[in-house]
Design a protein around this motif. Sequence first.
Motif, PDB file in Angstrom:
ATOM      1  N   ARG A  82       0.834  -1.217   0.000  1.00 60.42           N
ATOM      2  CA  ARG A  82       0.000   0.000   0.000  1.00 60.42           C
ATOM      3  C   ARG A  82       0.860   1.255   0.000  1.00 60.42           C
ATOM      4  O   ARG A  82       0.591   2.212  -0.737  1.00 60.42           O
ATOM      5  CB  ARG A  82      -0.943   0.004   1.201  1.00 60.42           C
ATOM      6  CG  ARG A  82      -2.195  -0.816   1.007  1.00 60.42           C
ATOM      7  CD  ARG A  82      -3.254  -0.486   2.053  1.00 60.42           C
ATOM      8  NE  ARG A  82      -2.777  -0.650   3.423  1.00 60.42           N
ATOM      9  CZ  ARG A  82      -2.896  -1.770   4.126  1.00 60.42           C
ATOM     10  NH1 ARG A  82      -3.462  -2.829   3.592  1.00 60.42           N
ATOM     11  NH2 ARG A  82      -2.451  -1.830   5.365  1.00 60.42           N
ATOM     12  N   GLU A 126       1.779   6.218  -7.135  1.00 62.26           N
ATOM     13  CA  GLU A 126       0.596   6.847  -7.721  1.00 62.26           C
ATOM     14  C   GLU A 126       0.631   8.360  -7.552  1.00 62.26           C
ATOM     15  O   GLU A 126       0.236   9.093  -8.458  1.00 62.26           O
ATOM     16  CB  GLU A 126      -0.679   6.258  -7.117  1.00 62.26           C
ATOM     17  CG  GLU A 126      -0.972   4.869  -7.655  1.00 62.26           C
ATOM     18  CD  GLU A 126      -2.220   4.239  -7.056  1.00 62.26           C
ATOM     19  OE1 GLU A 126      -2.742   4.738  -6.025  1.00 62.26           O
ATOM     20  OE2 GLU A 126      -2.669   3.228  -7.622  1.00 62.26           O
ATOM     21  N   ILE A 127       1.112   8.834  -6.402  1.00 65.25           N
ATOM     22  CA  ILE A 127       1.248  10.281  -6.197  1.00 65.25           C
ATOM     23  C   ILE A 127       2.170  10.883  -7.252  1.00 65.25           C
ATOM     24  O   ILE A 127       1.959  11.993  -7.739  1.00 65.25           O
ATOM     25  CB  ILE A 127       1.764  10.587  -4.771  1.00 65.25           C
ATOM     26  CG1 ILE A 127       0.662  10.338  -3.752  1.00 65.25           C
ATOM     27  CG2 ILE A 127       2.293  12.015  -4.659  1.00 65.25           C
ATOM     28  CD1 ILE A 127       1.121  10.354  -2.308  1.00 65.25           C
ATOM     29  N   GLU A 128       3.189  10.118  -7.645  1.00 63.79           N
ATOM     30  CA  GLU A 128       4.143  10.584  -8.658  1.00 63.79           C
ATOM     31  C   GLU A 128       3.636  10.374 -10.082  1.00 63.79           C
ATOM     32  O   GLU A 128       4.343  10.649 -11.050  1.00 63.79           O
ATOM     33  CB  GLU A 128       5.489   9.873  -8.473  1.00 63.79           C
ATOM     34  CG  GLU A 128       6.198  10.262  -7.190  1.00 63.79           C
ATOM     35  CD  GLU A 128       6.515  11.743  -7.115  1.00 63.79           C
ATOM     36  OE1 GLU A 128       6.893  12.346  -8.144  1.00 63.79           O
ATOM     37  OE2 GLU A 128       6.367  12.321  -6.012  1.00 63.79           O
ATOM     38  N   GLY A 129       2.413   9.843 -10.221  1.00 63.48           N
ATOM     39  CA  GLY A 129       1.800   9.718 -11.542  1.00 63.48           C
ATOM     40  C   GLY A 129       1.996   8.382 -12.236  1.00 63.48           C
ATOM     41  O   GLY A 129       1.667   8.246 -13.411  1.00 63.48           O
ATOM     42  N   TRP A 130       2.515   7.396 -11.541  1.00 62.85           N
ATOM     43  CA  TRP A 130       2.728   6.071 -12.133  1.00 62.85           C
ATOM     44  C   TRP A 130       1.442   5.257 -12.098  1.00 62.85           C
ATOM     45  O   TRP A 130       0.625   5.388 -11.186  1.00 62.85           O
ATOM     46  CB  TRP A 130       3.792   5.309 -11.352  1.00 62.85           C
ATOM     47  CG  TRP A 130       5.185   5.801 -11.520  1.00 62.85           C
ATOM     48  CD1 TRP A 130       5.667   7.029 -11.171  1.00 62.85           C
ATOM     49  CD2 TRP A 130       6.287   5.070 -12.037  1.00 62.85           C
ATOM     50  NE1 TRP A 130       7.012   7.100 -11.445  1.00 62.85           N
ATOM     51  CE2 TRP A 130       7.416   5.909 -11.979  1.00 62.85           C
ATOM     52  CE3 TRP A 130       6.451   3.787 -12.537  1.00 62.85           C
ATOM     53  CZ2 TRP A 130       8.667   5.520 -12.406  1.00 62.85           C
ATOM     54  CZ3 TRP A 130       7.693   3.391 -12.964  1.00 62.85           C
ATOM     55  CH2 TRP A 130       8.792   4.254 -12.914  1.00 62.85           C
ATOM     56  N   ARG A 190       2.541   1.594  -3.416  1.00 62.33           N
ATOM     57  CA  ARG A 190       1.525   1.958  -4.405  1.00 62.33           C
ATOM     58  C   ARG A 190       1.162   3.425  -4.272  1.00 62.33           C
ATOM     59  O   ARG A 190       1.130   4.165  -5.267  1.00 62.33           O
ATOM     60  CB  ARG A 190       0.282   1.090  -4.224  1.00 62.33           C
ATOM     61  CG  ARG A 190      -0.803   1.394  -5.265  1.00 62.33           C
ATOM     62  CD  ARG A 190      -2.133   0.793  -4.907  1.00 62.33           C
ATOM     63  NE  ARG A 190      -2.588   1.420  -3.659  1.00 62.33           N
ATOM     64  CZ  ARG A 190      -3.238   0.780  -2.698  1.00 62.33           C
ATOM     65  NH1 ARG A 190      -3.505  -0.492  -2.801  1.00 62.33           N
ATOM     66  NH2 ARG A 190      -3.614   1.425  -1.605  1.00 62.33           N
ATOM     67  N   ASP A 191       0.903   3.872  -3.045  1.00 60.46           N
ATOM     68  CA  ASP A 191       0.522   5.271  -2.828  1.00 60.46           C
ATOM     69  C   ASP A 191       1.606   6.234  -3.288  1.00 60.46           C
ATOM     70  O   ASP A 191       1.319   7.237  -3.949  1.00 60.46           O
ATOM     71  CB  ASP A 191       0.196   5.514  -1.354  1.00 60.46           C
ATOM     72  CG  ASP A 191      -1.072   4.802  -0.895  1.00 60.46           C
ATOM     73  OD1 ASP A 191      -1.827   4.290  -1.759  1.00 60.46           O
ATOM     74  OD2 ASP A 191      -1.301   4.747   0.325  1.00 60.46           O
ATOM     75  N   VAL A 192       2.854   5.935  -2.961  1.00 60.82           N
ATOM     76  CA  VAL A 192       3.967   6.824  -3.344  1.00 60.82           C
ATOM     77  C   VAL A 192       4.084   6.918  -4.860  1.00 60.82           C
ATOM     78  O   VAL A 192       4.191   8.016  -5.423  1.00 60.82           O
ATOM     79  CB  VAL A 192       5.291   6.350  -2.707  1.00 60.82           C
ATOM     80  CG1 VAL A 192       6.482   7.075  -3.320  1.00 60.82           C
ATOM     81  CG2 VAL A 192       5.267   6.539  -1.199  1.00 60.82           C
TER      82      VAL A 192
END
Length: 87
Positions: free
Chosen positions: A15, A22-26, A18-20
């Motif tokens: 988690r 996704e925050i960076e746009g991946w 994933r969060d890190v």
Amino acid sequence: MYSILIVDDDTQLLRLMRDVFEIEGWHVTVCGCAEKALSAIEAQSYDCCVVDLKLPDVVGHSLIEQLKTTLNIPIIALSQLNRSVES
């Protein structure tokens, strides 16, 4: 958008990673075992892969070797060492 496959059986760490990312746009795909990871790479292409060296169904090194034969992407190996520190 870049995509990453993260393979680890530690759900809290999955988690967090994933969060890190996704925050960076991946675009992030997470798998808790090697079997699911191998299915994921058949269904989609990835720009990078993170693999835990201690998975429940195989040794992470084995999965990395399998991934290297089919993928031409960076693979990052994770290792967690639990160690008691004596005072």
